[in-house]
Design a protein around this motif. Structure first.
Motif, PDB file in Angstrom:
ATOM      1  N   PRO A 112      15.501  -8.622   8.330  1.00 24.54           N
ATOM      2  CA  PRO A 112      16.252  -8.449   7.086  1.00 24.54           C
ATOM      3  C   PRO A 112      15.270  -8.205   5.935  1.00 24.54           C
ATOM      4  CG  PRO A 112      16.184 -10.773   7.688  1.00 24.54           C
ATOM      5  CD  PRO A 112      15.544 -10.002   8.819  1.00 24.54           C
ATOM      6  N   ALA A 113      15.666  -7.366   4.995  1.00 24.94           N
ATOM      7  CA  ALA A 113      14.805  -7.044   3.857  1.00 24.94           C
ATOM      8  C   ALA A 113      14.409  -8.306   3.094  1.00 24.94           C
ATOM      9  CB  ALA A 113      15.531  -6.090   2.920  1.00 24.94           C
ATOM     10  N   GLU A 114      13.172  -8.309   2.613  1.00 25.60           N
ATOM     11  CA  GLU A 114      12.669  -9.378   1.749  1.00 25.60           C
ATOM     12  C   GLU A 114      12.107  -8.704   0.490  1.00 25.60           C
ATOM     13  OE1 GLU A 114      11.136 -12.995   4.408  1.00 25.60           O
ATOM     14  OE2 GLU A 114      10.151 -11.117   4.982  1.00 25.60           O
ATOM     15  N   PHE A 115      12.984  -8.104  -0.276  1.00 24.02           N
ATOM     16  CA  PHE A 115      12.562  -7.392  -1.477  1.00 24.02           C
ATOM     17  C   PHE A 115      12.067  -8.388  -2.515  1.00 24.02           C
ATOM     18  CE2 PHE A 115      16.018  -4.113  -0.301  1.00 24.02           C
ATOM     19  CZ  PHE A 115      15.170  -3.506   0.594  1.00 24.02           C
ATOM     20  N   SER A 116      11.143  -7.937  -3.355  1.00 26.35           N
ATOM     21  CA  SER A 116      10.563  -8.797  -4.379  1.00 26.35           C
ATOM     22  C   SER A 116      10.458  -8.017  -5.688  1.00 26.35           C
ATOM     23  CB  SER A 116       9.167  -9.272  -3.939  1.00 26.35           C
ATOM     24  OG  SER A 116       8.266  -8.175  -3.894  1.00 26.35           O
ATOM     25  N   ASN A 117       9.948  -8.679  -6.704  1.00 27.18           N
ATOM     26  CA  ASN A 117       9.755  -8.009  -7.986  1.00 27.18           C
ATOM     27  C   ASN A 117       8.350  -7.418  -8.111  1.00 27.18           C
ATOM     28  OD1 ASN A 117       8.239 -10.302  -8.274  1.00 27.18           O
ATOM     29  ND2 ASN A 117       9.271 -11.058 -10.103  1.00 27.18           N
ATOM     30  N   ARG A 118       7.612  -7.396  -7.020  1.00 26.28           N
ATOM     31  CA  ARG A 118       6.272  -6.792  -7.043  1.00 26.28           C
ATOM     32  C   ARG A 118       6.385  -5.268  -7.030  1.00 26.28           C
ATOM     33  NH1 ARG A 118       1.658 -10.565  -5.083  1.00 26.28           N
ATOM     34  NH2 ARG A 118       2.690 -12.550  -5.405  1.00 26.28           N
ATOM     35  N   SER A 119       5.351  -4.614  -7.532  1.00 22.31           N
ATOM     36  CA  SER A 119       5.368  -3.156  -7.645  1.00 22.31           C
ATOM     37  C   SER A 119       4.463  -2.495  -6.624  1.00 22.31           C
ATOM     38  CB  SER A 119       4.919  -2.740  -9.048  1.00 22.31           C
ATOM     39  OG  SER A 119       5.858  -3.169  -9.996  1.00 22.31           O
ATOM     40  N   PHE A 120       4.872  -1.308  -6.196  1.00 19.67           N
ATOM     41  CA  PHE A 120       4.066  -0.506  -5.294  1.00 19.67           C
ATOM     42  C   PHE A 120       2.999   0.226  -6.107  1.00 19.67           C
ATOM     43  CE2 PHE A 120       7.504  -1.262  -2.341  1.00 19.67           C
ATOM     44  CZ  PHE A 120       6.823  -1.393  -1.143  1.00 19.67           C
ATOM     45  N   GLY A 126       3.473  -1.963   2.297  1.00 19.59           N
ATOM     46  CA  GLY A 126       4.906  -2.173   2.461  1.00 19.59           C
ATOM     47  C   GLY A 126       5.337  -1.893   3.884  1.00 19.59           C
ATOM     48  N   MET A 127       6.531  -2.365   4.217  1.00 24.82           N
ATOM     49  CA  MET A 127       7.095  -2.153   5.549  1.00 24.82           C
ATOM     50  C   MET A 127       7.929  -0.877   5.564  1.00 24.82           C
ATOM     51  SD  MET A 127       6.031  -4.524   7.587  1.00 24.82           S
ATOM     52  CE  MET A 127       7.142  -4.627   8.994  1.00 24.82           C
ATOM     53  N   ALA A 128       7.676  -0.040   6.566  1.00 22.50           N
ATOM     54  CA  ALA A 128       8.485   1.163   6.752  1.00 22.50           C
ATOM     55  C   ALA A 128       9.817   0.752   7.375  1.00 22.50           C
ATOM     56  CB  ALA A 128       7.749   2.148   7.651  1.00 22.50           C
ATOM     57  N   ARG A 129      10.842   1.549   7.095  1.00 22.67           N
ATOM     58  CA  ARG A 129      12.170   1.268   7.631  1.00 22.67           C
ATOM     59  C   ARG A 129      12.972   2.558   7.673  1.00 22.67           C
ATOM     60  NH1 ARG A 129      15.844   1.671   3.584  1.00 22.67           N
ATOM     61  NH2 ARG A 129      15.225   1.232   1.446  1.00 22.67           N
ATOM     62  N   SER A 130      14.143   2.495   8.290  1.00 26.56           N
ATOM     63  CA  SER A 130      15.066   3.636   8.285  1.00 26.56           C
ATOM     64  C   SER A 130      15.942   3.537   7.033  1.00 26.56           C
ATOM     65  CB  SER A 130      15.915   3.621   9.554  1.00 26.56           C
ATOM     66  OG  SER A 130      16.805   2.522   9.515  1.00 26.56           O
ATOM     67  N   GLN A 131      17.047   4.238   7.006  1.00 26.75           N
ATOM     68  CA  GLN A 131      17.976   4.173   5.869  1.00 26.75           C
ATOM     69  C   GLN A 131      18.536   2.764   5.672  1.00 26.75           C
ATOM     70  OE1 GLN A 131      18.684   6.524   3.657  1.00 26.75           O
ATOM     71  NE2 GLN A 131      17.413   8.073   4.635  1.00 26.75           N
ATOM     72  N   ASN A 132      18.619   2.014   6.766  1.00 29.74           N
ATOM     73  CA  ASN A 132      19.132   0.642   6.711  1.00 29.74           C
ATOM     74  C   ASN A 132      18.049  -0.271   6.142  1.00 29.74           C
ATOM     75  OD1 ASN A 132      19.989  -1.970   7.193  1.00 29.74           O
ATOM     76  ND2 ASN A 132      20.432  -1.642   9.360  1.00 29.74           N
ATOM     77  N   PRO A 133      18.298  -0.951   5.016  1.00 31.30           N
ATOM     78  CA  PRO A 133      17.279  -1.827   4.429  1.00 31.30           C
ATOM     79  C   PRO A 133      16.811  -2.943   5.360  1.00 31.30           C
ATOM     80  CG  PRO A 133      19.096  -1.514   2.901  1.00 31.30           C
ATOM     81  CD  PRO A 133      19.512  -0.908   4.218  1.00 31.30           C
ATOM     82  N   ASP A 134      17.643  -3.296   6.354  1.00 27.51           N
ATOM     83  CA  ASP A 134      17.312  -4.383   7.275  1.00 27.51           C
ATOM     84  C   ASP A 134      16.800  -3.859   8.609  1.00 27.51           C
ATOM     85  OD1 ASP A 134      18.213  -6.222   5.341  1.00 27.51           O
ATOM     86  OD2 ASP A 134      20.271  -6.065   6.072  1.00 27.51           O
ATOM     87  N   SER A 135      15.998  -2.795   8.579  1.00 28.30           N
ATOM     88  CA  SER A 135      15.535  -2.174   9.824  1.00 28.30           C
ATOM     89  C   SER A 135      14.017  -2.166   9.988  1.00 28.30           C
ATOM     90  CB  SER A 135      16.055  -0.734   9.913  1.00 28.30           C
ATOM     91  OG  SER A 135      15.551   0.036   8.843  1.00 28.30           O
ATOM     92  N   ALA A 136      13.275  -2.837   9.116  1.00 32.74           N
ATOM     93  CA  ALA A 136      11.819  -2.896   9.283  1.00 32.74           C
ATOM     94  C   ALA A 136      11.496  -3.656  10.557  1.00 32.74           C
ATOM     95  CB  ALA A 136      11.168  -3.559   8.080  1.00 32.74           C
ATOM     96  N   ASN A 137      10.429  -3.217  11.232  1.00 33.83           N
ATOM     97  CA  ASN A 137      10.076  -3.854  12.499  1.00 33.83           C
ATOM     98  C   ASN A 137       8.574  -4.050  12.614  1.00 33.83           C
ATOM     99  OD1 ASN A 137       9.347  -3.859  15.482  1.00 33.83           O
ATOM    100  ND2 ASN A 137      11.555  -4.267  15.539  1.00 33.83           N
TER     101      ASN A 137
END
Length: 194
Positions: A112-120, A126-137
């Motif tokens: 599941p996504a663990e988004f934060s207020n940090r900036s790229f 960062g973790m790559a993922r598909s269109q689904n925010p909860d798809s990082a592996n």
């Protein structure tokens, strides 16, 4: 007086945490992910992982590294001025057919996504993922430069502490092919240092 006060504050900030080489981001307690890189460029990339920001993602990365899953995985997508992507332990192994690199993951569940207020910013990981925010592996990317449009959209897991010169020297991909690298550099080994 104000100038002296600012100098003292700056000195205290620097004494408490060294700044990461090439990124200007403060070092944290880690753990660190150490990537030995081979191919057209060689060297070491040290990533300061951020378990306080993305605990599940850091646990997954460190477990995969300890299993040796990242060893011999290529940097399959490298876009000049943007980012370098690696970590496809399913389809990204050097010496095999890497045409599907970027499409796979690991035998572990997606996160599941663990988004934060940090900036790229430069050096952020960062973790790559598909269109689904909860798809990082298993796949992750290292930023060459700032990309604020990614903020809050991808999970930040760490930042480069040392070795940005190695990241900068990675073989670049074809812009017309979304950064696909014809003869990619690779992770010789990935280790975790506590």
């Amino acid at each position: 007086m104000r100038k002296a006060g600012l100098s003292i504050i700056a000195a205290l900030a620097l004494s408490g945490a060294a700044l990461a080489e090439g990124t200007g981001i403060a070092d944290t307690p880690g753990p660190n992910l150490v990537l030995e890189v081979g191919g057209s460029t060689t060297g070491q990339i040290v990533i300061d992982l951020l378990p306080d920001v993305a605990p599940k993602h850091v646990d997954q990365i460190t477990a995969l590294a300890r299993e040796g899953a990242y060893d011999d995985v290529v940097f399959h997508r490298v876009i000049e001025g943007f980012m370098a992507q690696t970590g496809d332990v399913q389809f990204g192994k050097r010496g095999g057919d890497t045409q599907l690199a970027g499409m796979g993951g690991s035998n572990r569940p997606d996160l599941p996504a663990e988004f934060s207020n940090r900036s790229f910013v430069r050096g952020m990981v960062g973790m790559a993922r598909s269109q689904n925010p909860d798809s990082a592996n298993s796949q992750f990317f290292i930023m060459f430069d700032a990309a604020p449009h990614l903020d809050g959209q991808y999970t930040i897991v760490g930042h480069v502490l040392d070795g940005m010169q190695v990241v900068d020297a990675l073989a670049k991909g074809n812009p017309a092919a979304n950064g696909l690298v014809a003869d990619p550099d690779y992770i010789v080994s990935a280790t975790v240092v506590e």
